[in-house]
Scaffold this motif. Structure first.
Motif, mmCIF file in Angstrom:
data_model
loop_
_atom_site.group_PDB
_atom_site.id
_atom_site.type_symbol
_atom_site.label_atom_id
_atom_site.label_comp_id
_atom_site.label_asym_id
_atom_site.label_seq_id
_atom_site.Cartn_x
_atom_site.Cartn_y
_atom_site.Cartn_z
ATOM 1 N N UNK A 1 0.808 -1.221 0.000
ATOM 2 C CA UNK A 1 0.000 0.000 0.000
ATOM 3 C C UNK A 1 0.844 1.275 0.000
ATOM 4 N N UNK A 2 2.160 1.126 0.049
ATOM 5 C CA UNK A 2 3.025 2.311 -0.034
ATOM 6 C C UNK A 2 3.224 2.730 -1.490
ATOM 7 N N UNK A 3 2.809 1.874 -2.438
ATOM 8 C CA UNK A 3 2.979 2.173 -3.857
ATOM 9 C C UNK A 3 1.817 3.018 -4.375
ATOM 10 N N UNK A 4 2.094 4.048 -5.181
ATOM 11 C CA UNK A 4 1.019 4.878 -5.741
ATOM 12 C C UNK A 4 0.041 4.037 -6.556
ATOM 13 N N UNK A 5 -1.256 4.286 -6.362
ATOM 14 C CA UNK A 5 -2.288 3.598 -7.118
ATOM 15 C C UNK A 5 -2.629 2.198 -6.621
ATOM 16 N N UNK A 6 -1.969 1.728 -5.543
ATOM 17 C CA UNK A 6 -2.204 0.361 -5.053
ATOM 18 C C UNK A 6 -3.662 0.158 -4.640
ATOM 19 N N UNK A 7 -4.216 1.110 -3.914
ATOM 20 C CA UNK A 7 -5.608 0.972 -3.457
ATOM 21 C C UNK A 7 -6.585 1.031 -4.617
ATOM 22 N N UNK A 8 -6.347 1.926 -5.548
ATOM 23 C CA UNK A 8 -7.248 2.107 -6.681
ATOM 24 C C UNK A 8 -7.318 0.850 -7.554
ATOM 25 N N UNK A 9 -6.223 0.096 -7.618
ATOM 26 C CA UNK A 9 -6.199 -1.088 -8.482
ATOM 27 C C UNK A 9 -6.907 -2.291 -7.846
ATOM 28 N N UNK A 10 -7.158 -2.233 -6.543
ATOM 29 C CA UNK A 10 -7.759 -3.385 -5.859
ATOM 30 C C UNK A 10 -9.163 -3.720 -6.363
ATOM 31 N N UNK A 11 -9.967 -2.714 -6.620
ATOM 32 C CA UNK A 11 -11.352 -2.955 -7.041
ATOM 33 C C UNK A 11 -11.418 -3.481 -8.474
ATOM 34 N N UNK A 12 -10.608 -2.925 -9.329
ATOM 35 C CA UNK A 12 -10.665 -3.284 -10.744
ATOM 36 C C UNK A 12 -9.913 -4.545 -11.117
ATOM 37 N N UNK A 13 -9.045 -5.036 -10.231
ATOM 38 C CA UNK A 13 -8.264 -6.239 -10.532
ATOM 39 C C UNK A 13 -8.540 -7.288 -9.462
ATOM 40 N N UNK A 14 -9.639 -8.017 -9.608
ATOM 41 C CA UNK A 14 -9.975 -9.020 -8.585
ATOM 42 C C UNK A 14 -8.950 -10.152 -8.568
ATOM 43 N N UNK A 15 -8.721 -10.703 -7.381
ATOM 44 C CA UNK A 15 -7.878 -11.882 -7.315
ATOM 45 C C UNK A 15 -8.776 -13.091 -7.085
ATOM 46 N N UNK A 16 -8.248 -14.266 -7.383
ATOM 47 C CA UNK A 16 -9.037 -15.489 -7.331
ATOM 48 C C UNK A 16 -8.727 -16.282 -6.070
ATOM 49 N N UNK A 17 -9.787 -16.794 -5.446
ATOM 50 C CA UNK A 17 -9.650 -17.692 -4.304
ATOM 51 C C UNK A 17 -10.337 -18.997 -4.690
ATOM 52 N N UNK A 18 -9.647 -20.107 -4.498
ATOM 53 C CA UNK A 18 -10.230 -21.405 -4.814
ATOM 54 C C UNK A 18 -11.320 -21.737 -3.807
ATOM 55 N N UNK A 19 -12.461 -22.198 -4.287
ATOM 56 C CA UNK A 19 -13.569 -22.550 -3.408
ATOM 57 C C UNK A 19 -13.120 -23.578 -2.370
ATOM 58 N N UNK A 20 -13.590 -23.413 -1.123
ATOM 59 C CA UNK A 20 -13.283 -24.354 -0.054
ATOM 60 C C UNK A 20 -11.896 -24.238 0.547
ATOM 61 N N UNK A 21 -11.053 -23.362 -0.004
ATOM 62 C CA UNK A 21 -9.694 -23.231 0.527
ATOM 63 C C UNK A 21 -9.697 -22.414 1.820
ATOM 64 N N UNK A 22 -8.735 -22.685 2.676
ATOM 65 C CA UNK A 22 -8.579 -21.937 3.916
ATOM 66 C C UNK A 22 -7.504 -20.886 3.693
ATOM 67 N N UNK A 23 -7.807 -19.671 4.082
ATOM 68 C CA UNK A 23 -6.878 -18.562 3.886
ATOM 69 C C UNK A 23 -6.933 -17.647 5.104
ATOM 70 N N UNK A 24 -5.949 -16.779 5.218
ATOM 71 C CA UNK A 24 -5.998 -15.747 6.245
ATOM 72 C C UNK A 24 -5.318 -14.489 5.738
ATOM 73 N N UNK A 25 -5.818 -13.375 6.221
ATOM 74 C CA UNK A 25 -5.252 -12.088 5.839
ATOM 75 C C UNK A 25 -4.191 -11.687 6.844
ATOM 76 N N UNK A 26 -3.275 -10.867 6.383
ATOM 77 C CA UNK A 26 -2.214 -10.350 7.248
ATOM 78 C C UNK A 26 -2.032 -8.870 6.944
#
Length: 197
Positions: A79-104
């Motif tokens: 998030x220290x990079x310019x435009x990082x937040x703006x790109x989050x909405x337009x560039x979705x990332x993929x999560x495999x169904x049923x997978x276990x994940x955690x945010x950091x």
């Protein structure tokens, strides 16, 4: 979506009075339990070691967010990079169904003690809210040269699975403290898919 990001409050809880670091250091110095609590926050460090930037008034700076999945490379947003937040909405990332994940989250606290930092997230699919999560991150003293950042791993979650769960989701997230100060708010999107892309 503003109501979706309202903090769920505990009935009867009242936010304590704001104090400076110096006031916390001098507070009930003979109270062992309070001293352990202050030490857990890092209060008691030499004031000269603080890395607070006098030109940056922010109390909490979220440096990066990551999605961790065992056996896969982390998806990290700097998030220290310019435009990082703006790109989050337009560039979705993929999560495999049923997978276990955690945010950091990796963040910096400066100037004064940060009380009760929380992460709130509201998720919608096709305009209908399908989930709201709130994670308590904690209270922190300003970062120092010895500890330049704080890292918080959130509770593990399991992605929904099945044909009905697959598809595109939109989310709004907010980092907020006990004083209802928003330190970061952003929109992002993700796709639940049959497999990783």
């Amino acid at each position: 979506m503003a109501d979706d990001l309202t903090v769920d409050r505990t009935p009867g809880f009242k936010v304590g009075e704001k104090k400076t670091l110096d006031e916390y250091q001098k507070l009930d110095q003979e109270d062992e339990a309070l001293n352990r609590w202050k030490a857990s926050l890092g209060i008691g460090i030499a004031q000269g070691q603080s890395i607070s930037d006098p030109n940056d008034p922010r109390l909490c700076i979220i440096k990066s967010l990551a999605l961790e999945v065992e056996g896969r490379p982390d998806i990290t947003i700097d998030l220290t990079q310019p435009g990082a937040l703006e790109s989050l909405k337009g560039k979705p990332f993929t999560i495999k169904e049923g997978s276990t994940y955690q945010m950091k989250a990796v963040f910096v606290v400066q100037h004064q003690v940060l009380s009760g930092l929380k992460y709130i997230q509201s998720v919608k699919r096709k305009g209908i809210r399908v989930g709201k999560d709130q994670e308590m991150i904690g209270s922190y003293a300003p970062n120092t040269v010895d500890k330049p950042t704080h890292t918080k791993k959130f509770a593990p979650e399991e992605a929904p699975s099945g044909m009905m769960a697959r598809g595109h989701y939109e989310a709004v997230s907010r980092f907020v403290d006990d004083d209802d100060v928003t330190h970061l708010k952003f929109e992002w999107s993700f796709d639940i898919a049959k497999d990783w892309k």
